[in-house]
Motif scaffolding. Structure first.
Motif, PDB file in Angstrom:
ATOM      1  N   PHE A  28      30.198  -2.224   0.902  1.00 49.24           N
ATOM      2  CA  PHE A  28      31.299  -2.071  -0.055  1.00 49.24           C
ATOM      3  C   PHE A  28      32.404  -3.079   0.252  1.00 49.24           C
ATOM      4  N   THR A  30      35.275  -2.556   0.969  1.00 50.52           N
ATOM      5  CA  THR A  30      36.078  -2.095   2.102  1.00 50.52           C
ATOM      6  C   THR A  30      35.491  -2.573   3.435  1.00 50.52           C
ATOM      7  N   THR A  32      32.602  -1.319   4.523  1.00 51.19           N
ATOM      8  CA  THR A  32      31.636  -0.296   4.950  1.00 51.19           C
ATOM      9  C   THR A  32      30.227  -0.725   4.578  1.00 51.19           C
ATOM     10  N   ALA A  34      26.820   0.557   3.921  1.00 53.22           N
ATOM     11  CA  ALA A  34      26.214   1.869   3.644  1.00 53.22           C
ATOM     12  C   ALA A  34      24.710   1.859   3.861  1.00 53.22           C
ATOM     13  N   SER A  54      25.066  13.015   7.123  1.00 54.55           N
ATOM     14  CA  SER A  54      26.155  12.792   6.163  1.00 54.55           C
ATOM     15  C   SER A  54      26.693  11.379   6.293  1.00 54.55           C
ATOM     16  N   CYS A  56      25.288   8.592   5.429  1.00 54.79           N
ATOM     17  CA  CYS A  56      24.340   7.524   5.786  1.00 54.79           C
ATOM     18  C   CYS A  56      23.931   6.680   4.583  1.00 54.79           C
ATOM     19  N   SER A  59      23.730   9.034  -1.297  1.00 59.06           N
ATOM     20  CA  SER A  59      24.233   8.990  -2.679  1.00 59.06           C
ATOM     21  C   SER A  59      24.306   7.548  -3.179  1.00 59.06           C
TER      22      SER A  59
HETATM   23  P1  ADP Z   1      25.833  10.236   1.876  1.00 62.50           P
HETATM   24  O1  ADP Z   1      25.481  10.499   0.464  1.00 62.50           O
HETATM   25  O2  ADP Z   1      24.652   9.970   2.750  1.00 62.50           O
HETATM   26  O3  ADP Z   1      26.726  11.283   2.487  1.00 62.50           O
HETATM   27  P2  ADP Z   1      27.314   8.009   0.725  1.00 62.50           P
HETATM   28  O4  ADP Z   1      26.273   7.191   0.077  1.00 62.50           O
HETATM   29  O5  ADP Z   1      28.155   8.877  -0.139  1.00 62.50           O
HETATM   30  O6  ADP Z   1      26.673   8.868   1.922  1.00 62.50           O
HETATM   31  O7  ADP Z   1      28.307   7.041   1.524  1.00 62.50           O
HETATM   32  C1  ADP Z   1      27.851   6.131   2.531  1.00 62.50           C
HETATM   33  C2  ADP Z   1      29.049   5.437   3.146  1.00 62.50           C
HETATM   34  O8  ADP Z   1      29.619   4.563   2.189  1.00 62.50           O
HETATM   35  C3  ADP Z   1      30.153   6.391   3.579  1.00 62.50           C
HETATM   36  O9  ADP Z   1      30.760   5.901   4.756  1.00 62.50           O
HETATM   37  C4  ADP Z   1      31.122   6.340   2.405  1.00 62.50           C
HETATM   38  O10 ADP Z   1      32.440   6.605   2.841  1.00 62.50           O
HETATM   39  C5  ADP Z   1      30.980   4.905   1.947  1.00 62.50           C
HETATM   40  N1  ADP Z   1      31.221   4.732   0.507  1.00 62.50           N
HETATM   41  C6  ADP Z   1      30.585   5.376  -0.506  1.00 62.50           C
HETATM   42  N2  ADP Z   1      31.030   4.947  -1.699  1.00 62.50           N
HETATM   43  C7  ADP Z   1      31.990   4.023  -1.436  1.00 62.50           C
HETATM   44  C8  ADP Z   1      32.818   3.195  -2.256  1.00 62.50           C
HETATM   45  N3  ADP Z   1      32.764   3.226  -3.597  1.00 62.50           N
HETATM   46  N4  ADP Z   1      33.682   2.347  -1.624  1.00 62.50           N
HETATM   47  C9  ADP Z   1      33.742   2.286  -0.280  1.00 62.50           C
HETATM   48  N5  ADP Z   1      32.974   3.030   0.564  1.00 62.50           N
HETATM   49  C10 ADP Z   1      32.111   3.878  -0.014  1.00 62.50           C
END
Ligand code: ADP
Length: 258
Positions: A28, A30, A32, A34, A54, A56, A59
């Motif tokens: 992302f 940011t 991060t 993912a 959680s 990882c 989603s």
């Molecule tokens: P899970 O579904 O396995 O709990 P996610 O796919 O929701 O994990 O998120 C994976 C990582 O990416 C997490 O650290 C989350 O904070 C980060 N993340 C998810 N969506 C965004 C976004 N739109 N912008 C920045 N970071 C994101």
């Protein structure tokens, strides 16, 4: 065929693959990271579940499959753009009846009024809610609201179902019952499905294959085949082989929580 917003399309005449991730990475803005190096394919008619700690990237994987996000590395390809996304929150409009909620998506897709009414009634019947078509969401139980959400997904005759923890907010009895219904619906309809869940038993019960992701950035650390025939009876959950497969998934998952 490439597409500006969604995943690239697989040619359905040349492949029996519904969805394919090839060395997919997602970072992302940011910073991060993912997902990293995810290779995953879902065959036409196959039900695949994804479990992992959680945060990882589970989603994110679904959002990439739906074309709501784009990968920053690798590629995502789908054979059809007829997909249905089912979330934990059924997101029903409180002022519309069950029937009108189911009709809404068809309405947005430009289906004619008589056709969408017919399709919505059929979908409600399929999920066992024919007698509740005129009820408002507030008068339905949590399980019934989830059934409305499933009917809304069915109305578009999707090729691929994307499920994001759909039963996470429900009590256990309702959850088990809905798992059986989803299994029946998806199997009878020959749909392909990718399910994200925190429940190992749900993943094993519903899937042909369970994929375990590592802690972030999510990578695939195990893929476990679940060879039971469909339809799967509810009591399969008490079968010794079912227990052994669930333990294999749990062990792979436990390695990622340390
Ligand atoms: P899970 O579904 O396995 O709990 P996610 O796919 O929701 O994990 O998120 C994976 C990582 O990416 C997490 O650290 C989350 O904070 C980060 N993340 C998810 N969506 C965004 C976004 N739109 N912008 C920045 N970071 C994101």
């Amino acid at each position: 065929m490439a597409d500006e917003t969604g995943p690239t399309r697989l040619d359905p005449t040349r492949t029996a693959t519904a969805l394919e991730f090839h060395r997919v990475a997602k970072r992302f803005d940011t910073g991060t990271e993912a997902l990293s190096e995810v290779d995953l394919s879902v065959a036409a008619g196959e039900f695949v579940s994804v479990v992992g700690p959680s945060g990882c990237g589970k989603s994110t994987l679904l959002r990439l499959a739906a074309g709501l996000e784009r990968p920053t590395g690798g590629r995502v390809r789908a054979s059809s753009d007829r997909l249905a996304f089912v979330f934990q929150d059924p997101t029903l409009l409180p002022w519309r009846t069950a029937l009108a909620n189911v009709e809404l998506v068809a309405e947005l897709h430009g289906m004619s009024r008589s056709r969408r009414r017919e399709q919505a009634n059929r979908a409600l019947d399929t999920v066992g809610l024919a007698d509740f078509a005129d009820q408002l969401p507030a008068h339905l139980s949590g399980g019934m609201r989830m059934r409305v959400s499933l009917a809304r997904a069915l109305v578009l005759a999707p090729d691929l179902f994307l499920f994001d923890e759909p039963f996470g907010a429900l009590d256990e009895i309702t959850r088990l019952r809905l798992q059986e219904e989803v299994q029946r619906l998806v199997h009878a309809g020959g749909f392909s499905a990718l399910l994200v869940t925190h429940s190992v038993s749900e993943a094993v019960y519903l899937s042909r294959r369970v994929v375990v992701l590592s802690a972030r950035p999510g990578r695939i650390v195990a893929e476990i085949d679940i060879p039971f025939e469909h339809p799967r009876p509810a009591r399969l959950r008490f079968d010794a082989e079912f227990g052994r497969l669930a333990a294999t998934v749990s062990d792979a998952l436990a390695g990622e929580h340390t």
